[in-house]
Design a protein around this motif. Sequence first.
Motif, PDB file in Angstrom:
ATOM      1  N   ALA A 187       0.716  -1.182  -0.106  1.00 50.85           N
ATOM      2  CA  ALA A 187       0.066   0.074  -0.210  1.00 50.85           C
ATOM      3  C   ALA A 187       0.834   1.127   0.142  1.00 50.85           C
ATOM      4  O   ALA A 187       0.597   2.132  -0.513  1.00 50.85           O
ATOM      5  N   ALA A 188       2.078   1.311   0.771  1.00 47.31           N
ATOM      6  CA  ALA A 188       2.806   2.391   0.979  1.00 47.31           C
ATOM      7  C   ALA A 188       3.602   2.619  -0.465  1.00 47.31           C
ATOM      8  O   ALA A 188       3.622   3.985  -0.987  1.00 47.31           O
ATOM      9  N   GLU A 189       3.726   1.755  -0.943  1.00 50.92           N
ATOM     10  CA  GLU A 189       4.673   1.888  -2.189  1.00 50.92           C
ATOM     11  C   GLU A 189       3.602   2.123  -3.318  1.00 50.92           C
ATOM     12  O   GLU A 189       4.042   3.206  -4.483  1.00 50.92           O
ATOM     13  N   ARG A 190       2.606   1.680  -3.494  1.00 57.82           N
ATOM     14  CA  ARG A 190       1.463   1.930  -4.691  1.00 57.82           C
ATOM     15  C   ARG A 190       1.156   3.431  -4.273  1.00 57.82           C
ATOM     16  O   ARG A 190       0.899   4.196  -5.304  1.00 57.82           O
ATOM     17  N   ASP A 191       1.127   3.998  -3.236  1.00 59.11           N
ATOM     18  CA  ASP A 191       0.694   5.325  -3.119  1.00 59.11           C
ATOM     19  C   ASP A 191       1.612   6.261  -3.405  1.00 59.11           C
ATOM     20  O   ASP A 191       1.214   7.144  -4.242  1.00 59.11           O
ATOM     21  N   LYS A 192       2.768   5.880  -3.588  1.00 62.70           N
ATOM     22  CA  LYS A 192       3.832   6.734  -4.135  1.00 62.70           C
ATOM     23  C   LYS A 192       3.921   6.799  -5.684  1.00 62.70           C
ATOM     24  O   LYS A 192       4.033   7.791  -6.157  1.00 62.70           O
ATOM     25  N   VAL A 193       3.358   5.479  -6.159  1.00 59.64           N
ATOM     26  CA  VAL A 193       3.415   5.532  -7.493  1.00 59.64           C
ATOM     27  C   VAL A 193       2.067   6.267  -8.082  1.00 59.64           C
ATOM     28  O   VAL A 193       2.243   6.773  -9.255  1.00 59.64           O
ATOM     29  N   GLY A 194       0.986   6.111  -7.649  1.00 58.26           N
ATOM     30  CA  GLY A 194      -0.121   6.516  -8.079  1.00 58.26           C
ATOM     31  C   GLY A 194      -0.727   5.694  -8.965  1.00 58.26           C
ATOM     32  O   GLY A 194      -0.398   4.286  -9.066  1.00 58.26           O
TER      33      GLY A 194
END
Length: 394
Positions: A27-34
């Motif tokens: 979740a944290a990484e996907r938030d950065k990528v959008g």
Amino acid sequence: MKTSTIKDPAIFLKTATLLAKEFEKDAAERDKVGGTAKVQRDALRKSGLLTLLIPTEYGGEGQSWSLVLQIVRELAKTDAALAHLYGYHFLHLVTPHFLGSEQQKKHYYTESANNNWFWGNSFNPIEPTLIGTREGDRVILNGHNNFSTGSQDSDRLLILWVENPGEKPYIGIIPTRREGVTVHADWDGIGQRQTDSGTVSFNNVVVEAEEILDTSKSNGTAFATFDAILSQIVLANVFIGSAEGALEKAREYTIGKSRPWYLTEYEKSTDDPFMQRRYGDFWIDLQAGVQLVEKAGKKVDESWLKQRKLTVEERGETVLYTGAANAFGTKVALNITGNMFELMGARSATRKNNFDRFWRNVRTHSLHNPIEYKRKNIGHWFLTGEFPIPSDYS
């Protein structure tokens, strides 16, 4: 037509809990990528959770709004964007139910159950920029809509347009992949970064007569204004779920990594009475928020079952609870997600941890409907006995 017995809600809640744990892994990484959470959206499709609210006679699971809202909150603990998409999927899916004809209600419930559709929208009631032109029974759309939540990777779009500026809007439902529809990947909010809430543009898009919601029977009913109730309680659960997830992350970090302030004599930061008192406040406020959204959810269940027999007074009472849940949920979530860093310490505030995503998610969507106006509406009712006037946001 498929009929079935109503399953135990605990089965679906368990599925949602397992999904949330899986979503948490990145979740944290996907938030950065959008961008679009395609893998996670497909997991929701495969989970069987997209048909919960559809009545059993139309092929669905016949479950309650309160269960859907509980699942929204569960998903929001780890991923507020997916929780938002899931809750709004149902807001769009049920629009033919409270606004359209009986035939449209039956058609869209049945087709959505049979095809496991994931619903999105291109719907901006505040600034309608999509223009429709009549061509016989059909309408030809040109223009665009902003804030099109869940538009990317959706199967059906709930759309709103006007024929002439200042006149009443029309609402319809079309396949997302219809010729002339372009879903732009231009959402750049600081939070809710995977809600696909960007722009959808329309170039000579055809809307057939049967795809335009027939409001002739719903006009003037309290039930026809149910959309604001649903959107507010969905987001209230997104906010409270985000706060629950953030508080748990803060607790884990404080126990495992935080250091006591060097001017104290405590061996562990968890021994600090100031730390304990602040966490106690967070937990107390959060319990109040949970109780309020759950009570509001039960009010939604009661009102939803009355359908077009819902009275103005019953709608008004439901609005008071959903508005209060949304306003208080916003307040609690912003407090916890913004101030938990003071308890975790300086090393927690890194991009690697990305704990600020909890605050950014709540802050982004809470701005779309300021809580000051909810407070004012509720205060006006308390002093005068007059319920809030139905609108797109109340």
